[in-house]
Design a protein around this motif. Structure first.
Motif, PDB file in Angstrom:
ATOM      1  N   ASP A 381       0.823  -1.207   0.000  1.00 39.32           N
ATOM      2  CA  ASP A 381       0.000   0.000   0.000  1.00 39.32           C
ATOM      3  C   ASP A 381       0.856   1.257   0.000  1.00 39.32           C
ATOM      4  OD1 ASP A 381      -2.481  -1.225  -0.087  1.00 39.32           O
ATOM      5  OD2 ASP A 381      -2.590  -1.462   2.086  1.00 39.32           O
ATOM      6  N   ARG A 409      -2.418   4.766 -10.109  1.00 34.94           N
ATOM      7  CA  ARG A 409      -3.605   4.377  -9.340  1.00 34.94           C
ATOM      8  C   ARG A 409      -4.688   5.456  -9.430  1.00 34.94           C
ATOM      9  NH1 ARG A 409      -3.868   1.972  -3.240  1.00 34.94           N
ATOM     10  NH2 ARG A 409      -3.758   0.024  -4.415  1.00 34.94           N
ATOM     11  N   LYS A 413      -8.509   4.924 -10.730  1.00 35.40           N
ATOM     12  CA  LYS A 413      -9.712   5.281  -9.962  1.00 35.40           C
ATOM     13  C   LYS A 413     -10.593   6.244 -10.741  1.00 35.40           C
ATOM     14  CE  LYS A 413      -7.894   4.585  -5.281  1.00 35.40           C
ATOM     15  NZ  LYS A 413      -7.562   5.242  -3.983  1.00 35.40           N
ATOM     16  N   THR A 418      -9.378  -0.210 -10.690  1.00 33.62           N
ATOM     17  CA  THR A 418      -8.491  -0.390  -9.544  1.00 33.62           C
ATOM     18  C   THR A 418      -7.105  -0.761 -10.038  1.00 33.62           C
ATOM     19  OG1 THR A 418      -9.082  -2.743  -9.334  1.00 33.62           O
ATOM     20  CG2 THR A 418     -10.375  -1.152  -8.042  1.00 33.62           C
ATOM     21  N   GLU A 420      -3.730  -2.644  -8.165  1.00 37.51           N
ATOM     22  CA  GLU A 420      -3.214  -3.244  -6.945  1.00 37.51           C
ATOM     23  C   GLU A 420      -2.045  -4.152  -7.286  1.00 37.51           C
ATOM     24  OE1 GLU A 420      -6.594  -6.797  -6.895  1.00 37.51           O
ATOM     25  OE2 GLU A 420      -6.745  -5.104  -5.513  1.00 37.51           O
ATOM     26  N   ARG A 432      -7.466  -3.262 -13.271  1.00 37.50           N
ATOM     27  CA  ARG A 432      -8.814  -3.696 -13.656  1.00 37.50           C
ATOM     28  C   ARG A 432      -9.629  -2.462 -14.051  1.00 37.50           C
ATOM     29  NH1 ARG A 432      -7.678  -7.073  -9.205  1.00 37.50           N
ATOM     30  NH2 ARG A 432      -7.828  -9.305  -9.689  1.00 37.50           N
TER      31      ARG A 432
END
Length: 445
Positions: A381, A409, A413, A418, A420, A432
């Protein structure tokens, strides 16, 4: 707080006005309807008594006072000459209580007599009584409330007291309700931007005020975190900008003293690095501001192939692209997202980079994998925080700005997707994005 703008004052005034209007209407209704209903009951009671007396004297005369009947104590039997032929004890020796006499063939007469305390009088004629042609009168004295202004005065005084008590209750009750809100306001007034660590006391009432206090504390926590991240970002940005600026100045000074091509090329690289950082900062500012550029329907696999062809990668790259996967977004920003992922994999990979594009349910999934040292699970993260580098990547020879993955990121968004990090022997980035279905007209072609 200005009194006119106080919720407590406004609620109290509104309560007093509304309740006062209701009380006033009630007083008027009672003052107008009570006399009418009370007199109607008196008339009915006197009418029954006079009818009974008229029927009684048909058979015989009274040898003494006329006895009371059902709460009526005042009776008289009067002939047409105005002589009292029989009377009750309360009217003994008194002249006729009224001169009203039935007219027009009607045997009944009704009147109101006020020689002092008013009386309701009802008379029933009997032309064939034992006394001859007479009228049997029955009278009832009006209650004190009917013959004086005492009732409106009492009702008005009671109404004023009731409205005043209601106003005080509203003022006190609203004050008790707003007291926790005032404590929250006072607590917030003592919190400054320099000290966001203070919190509001949450009452244990488990009501809306407690929920408000908890929400305020949660907001303060987010604000404190945002301010801390902002300060950290400003500090990191100034540090990141200071390094290339300092290097650029050194190169330029060295170039002026001893103009070699190598010094000028190094200065150009420092200037390019500085330009990259500034460009990334501007892009992040636009993303934070929520600026939405023009969007279009894009085939994701083709966009990936175009970006791979444009990159001059250090490591060989293997692609596995599923055709026909469309997403909706801004081509330039999606291209920037893919460039950042590819650059990150190429920078930290050891020997090879893999990229795949495939469909999964209603999503288009892009995976970028390298065979580098990877990212520990506890740090997955943090790498998306701005200007964050892992310990083994902090050397400046990688050329990264520390903004590539945070920008990637944020772009994901902004497109409803997303980004990750998955498990893998190296670093595995998983993007994704929602697939864009073709328009209904296009499906008919």
């Amino acid at each position: 707080m200005v009194f006119g703008r106080s919720i407590r004052a406004r609620m109290t005034i509104a309560t007093v006005v509304v309740f006062g209007a209701v009380v006033l209407l009630g007083i008027l209704a009672i003052s107008l309807t009570y006399p009418v209903r009370a007199r109607a009951e008196l008339v009915q009671q006197a009418d029954d008594a006079s009818r009974h007396l008229a029927m009684t004297i048909t058979q015989h005369r009274f040898s003494g006072p006329i006895p009371p009947r059902k709460g009526v104590y005042l009776f008289q039997v009067v002939n047409s000459a105005g002589h009292v032929l029989a009377t009750s004890t309360g009217l003994a020796g008194r002249p006729p209580i009224t001169r009203a006499w039935p007219r027009g063939g009607d045997l009944r007469v009704q009147t109101r007599v006020c020689p002092g305390r008013c009386m309701v009088v009802v008379g029933m004629g009997n032309p064939a009584s034992a006394y001859g042609s007479v009228v049997a009168y029955a009278a009832l004295r009006e209650p004190f409330l009917l013959s004086s202004p005492f009732l409106p005065l009492v009702l008005s005084a009671f109404g004023v007291a009731l409205v005043a008590l209601t106003g005080w209750g509203a003022w006190y009750g609203v004050g008790r309700v707003l007291a926790p809100v005032e404590r929250i306001r006072s607590g917030l007034a003592h919190i400054s931007a320099q000290d966001l660590s203070r919190r509001i006391d949450v009452p244990d009432t488990q009501d809306e005020v407690a929920e408000l206090a908890a929400t305020v504390n949660a907001t303060l926590e987010r604000l404190e975190d945002a301010v801390a991240r902002h300060r950290r970002f400003v500090s990191d940005a100034s540090h990141e900008l200071r390094t290339p600026i300092t290097g650029l100045l050194v190169r330029l000074e060295a170039g002026l003293a001893d103009p070699h091509e190598g010094e000028w090329r190094a200065a150009i690289k420092d200037a390019e690095r500085l330009a990259d950082i500034v460009h990334d900062l501007l892009l992040m500012a636009r993303l934070d501001a929520g600026v939405q550029p023009e969007q279009e329907r894009i085939e994701l696999g083709k966009l990936v192939e175009e970006e791979v062809a444009r990159q001059s990668c250090r490591l060989p790259l293997t692609m596995d692209v599923e055709p026909g996967l469309f997403v909706r977004g801004n081509r330039l920003r999606l291209a920037r997202l893919l460039t950042n992922l590819l650059s990150n994999a190429d920078r930290y990979g050891d020997s090879r980079v893999w990229i795949s594009v495939r469909g999964w349910a209603d999503q288009a999934v892009v995976e970028v994998l390298d065979d580098g040292p990877g990212i520990p699970a506890e740090m997955r993260d943090r790498v998306f925080e701005r200007f964050t580098r892992l310990d083994h990547t902090r050397s400046r020879d990688t050329g990264g700005t520390g903004l590539g993955l945070p920008i990637a990121r944020d772009i994901a968004k902004a497109h409803g997707g997303t980004l990750e990090i998955g498990d893998g022997p190296g670093a595995r980035m998983i993007l994704r994005l929602p697939q864009s279905l073709p328009a209904p007209d296009a499906t008919r072609l």
